[in-house]
Enzyme design. Structure first.
Site, PDB file in Angstrom:
ATOM      1  N   ARG A 186       0.830  -1.215   0.000  1.00  0.00           N
ATOM      2  CA  ARG A 186       0.000   0.000   0.000  1.00  0.00           C
ATOM      3  C   ARG A 186       0.862   1.261   0.000  1.00  0.00           C
ATOM      4  O   ARG A 186       0.473   2.272  -0.592  1.00  0.00           O
ATOM      5  CB  ARG A 186      -0.929   0.002   1.206  1.00  0.00           C
ATOM      6  CG  ARG A 186      -2.072  -0.962   0.997  1.00  0.00           C
ATOM      7  CD  ARG A 186      -3.099  -0.864   2.083  1.00  0.00           C
ATOM      8  NE  ARG A 186      -4.337  -1.479   1.649  1.00  0.00           N
ATOM      9  CZ  ARG A 186      -5.312  -1.833   2.471  1.00  0.00           C
ATOM     10  NH1 ARG A 186      -5.206  -1.618   3.766  1.00  0.00           N
ATOM     11  NH2 ARG A 186      -6.402  -2.389   1.987  1.00  0.00           N
ATOM     12  N   LYS A 245     -18.038 -15.658   3.546  1.00  0.00           N
ATOM     13  CA  LYS A 245     -19.475 -15.500   3.813  1.00  0.00           C
ATOM     14  C   LYS A 245     -20.257 -15.001   2.608  1.00  0.00           C
ATOM     15  O   LYS A 245     -19.837 -14.062   1.941  1.00  0.00           O
ATOM     16  CB  LYS A 245     -19.660 -14.484   4.931  1.00  0.00           C
ATOM     17  CG  LYS A 245     -19.146 -14.920   6.277  1.00  0.00           C
ATOM     18  CD  LYS A 245     -19.326 -13.754   7.188  1.00  0.00           C
ATOM     19  CE  LYS A 245     -19.150 -14.089   8.636  1.00  0.00           C
ATOM     20  NZ  LYS A 245     -19.224 -12.813   9.393  1.00  0.00           N
ATOM     21  N   GLY A 248      -9.010  -8.001  -0.069  1.00  0.00           N
ATOM     22  CA  GLY A 248      -7.749  -8.136   0.652  1.00  0.00           C
ATOM     23  C   GLY A 248      -7.156  -9.528   0.570  1.00  0.00           C
ATOM     24  O   GLY A 248      -5.981  -9.712   0.216  1.00  0.00           O
ATOM     25  N   GLY A 270     -12.770  -3.315   1.255  1.00  0.00           N
ATOM     26  CA  GLY A 270     -14.163  -2.883   1.389  1.00  0.00           C
ATOM     27  C   GLY A 270     -14.560  -1.876   0.317  1.00  0.00           C
ATOM     28  O   GLY A 270     -15.679  -1.900  -0.194  1.00  0.00           O
TER      29      GLY A 270
END
Ligand code: ADP
Ligand code: MG
Length: 393
Positions: free
Chosen positions: A36, A198, A351, A374
């Site tokens: 990053r 999920k 991620g 996100g």
């Protein structure tokens, strides 16, 4: 969304405030993965070459108040190595404090200063105007390059953008361009691979992709919620029992729209998640009690690979198994190889997915690796991200 870009800014002799995403994994003061930090270097170099004085800010982790383990000192050091010049940094109580302001003011023309963690100030996540105002006083212009934080309306992202002439950094501009094109005008057929833990995390992306994709390949733990919803036996596999209706609903919606949802026929199973344990292959809807589905099986991998062959655009979010623990990385690795070799425009986001593609050693052969976890997901759900909207032209 068309954004104001760096080219529209004249930064010669100007003080530029930059929101970057330096939210790197940090343990005992050591940075685990600096990608990053590296990702923002081109933006910083361009501004420095343009004659700007830079003040940088970022959050790191989720501190509620100043704490030593979330200080940005290690980031300043790493950034200094990458830029090949001094990066000024002083640990303070927060970025919008009088001591920080005094430190910034002592910086010479052409210098680079890194502010302390924006989350040390509880006003950051409340998008408090007073905090944004203080930050805006450090500069003449604002550049946001923190794509990974663009889905949050915080003082250092959205708030300050409204107070100064603002533009998108190179990284954020490219993310916006690639992901916008993927949603608006992808070359077809578009095939989407969705995996991970999920269904509930990915439901909105799957729904959005029903409008665009010809095929959706479901993998990872979320596949077992689909198998269970169809009456299958999934043993001890990770299942969201409160999402069975939702899984059935998605299967119906896909059928109604002519989109094929592919589920993994077979699974690599074990009795616990541990490297080197005994494994067996079972059909994914016939896993015995005491066994957990932990990776796509060989049939499933062949099926995924066959479906992907004629894709012109591929979007991948979510690993196909517990890739952190060998041998349950095999399915993800095999499909990563396939995706990298396709004659298609390939995009990987998320991620863990990015970590998996790096671990498979194919990152260099993926067209676009989205840096925001996100933020990428929310973008692909079709939402307007507040950090980006604030930079719109
Ligand atoms: P991303 O960060 O790319 O969006 P997610 O966070 O949704 O991906 O999912 C990644 C996690 O899902 C990983 O930690 C991986 O171990 C887990 N996972 C994938 N398949 C399984 C499985 N079959 N059982 C349990 N966990 C799984
Ligand atoms: Mg994840």
């Amino acid at each position: 969304m068309a954004l104001k870009t760096l080219e529209t800014l004249d930064v010669e002799g100007k003080r530029v405030l930059i929101r970057a995403d330096f939210n790197v994994p940090l343990k005992d003061g050591v940075i685990g993965d600096d990608s990053r930090i590296r990702a923002t270097v081109p933006t910083l170099q361009k501004l420095l070459e343009g004659g700007a004085t830079l003040t940088l800010m970022s959050h790191l982790g989720r501190p509620k108040a100043p704490e030593d383990k979330s200080r940005l000192g290690p980031v300043a050091e790493r950034l200094s190595e990458l830029l090949g010049r001094d990066v000024r940094y002083a640990p303070t109580s927060g970025p919008a404090s009088d001591e920080q302001a005094a430190f910034v003011a002592r910086g010479e023309a052409g210098s680079v200063t890194l502010l302390e963690n924006t989350r040390f100030d509880s006003r950051e996540t409340k998008n408090d105007p007073a905090m944004a105002k203080k930050l805006a006083e450090y500069a003449d212009v604002f550049v946001n390059d923190a794509f990974g934080a663009a889905h949050r309306a915080h003082a250092s992202t959205e708030g300050v953008a409204k107070l100064l002439p603002s533009a998108a950094g190179l990284l954020l501009a490219r993310e916006n361009e690639v992901l916008s094109r993927l949603l608006a005008n992808p070359e077809k057929p578009l095939k989407v691979i969705i995996g991970g833990a999920k269904v509930s995390d990915k439901i909105s992306v799957i729904e959005k992709m029903l409008d665009l994709a010809s095929d959706i390949l479901i993998g990872g733990a979320m596949a077992y919620t689909f198998f269970k919803a169809q009456g299958g036996r999934v043993g001890g596999s990770l299942v969201e029992d409160d999402k069975l209706d939702l899984a059935r609903d998605l299967l119906e919606k896909a059928e109604a729209r002519g989109v094929t949802l592919h589920l993994p026929e077979d699974s690599v199973c074990a009795q616990k998640i541990e490297a080197g344990v005994e494994t067996k292959i079972f059909p994914s809807g016939e896993i015995p009690d005491g066994w957990l589905g932990l990776d796509a099986g060989p049939e499933a991998v062949r099926h995924y690979q066959a479906v992907l062959q004629d894709a012109k655009t591929v979007l991948w979010n979510g690993p196909l198994g517990v890739f952190e623990t060998p041998p349950f990385d095999t399915g993800t690795r095999s499909v990563a190889e396939t995706v990298a070799g396709l004659d298609a425009y390939t995009v990987v986001g998320g991620g863990d997915s990015v970590a998996a593609v790096n671990a498979a050693g194919v990152a260099g052969r993926i067209d676009h690796i989205s840096t925001g976890g996100g933020a990428s997901l929310e973008f692909l759900e079709g939402k307007t991200l507040p950090g980006i909207a604030a930079l719109s032209d």
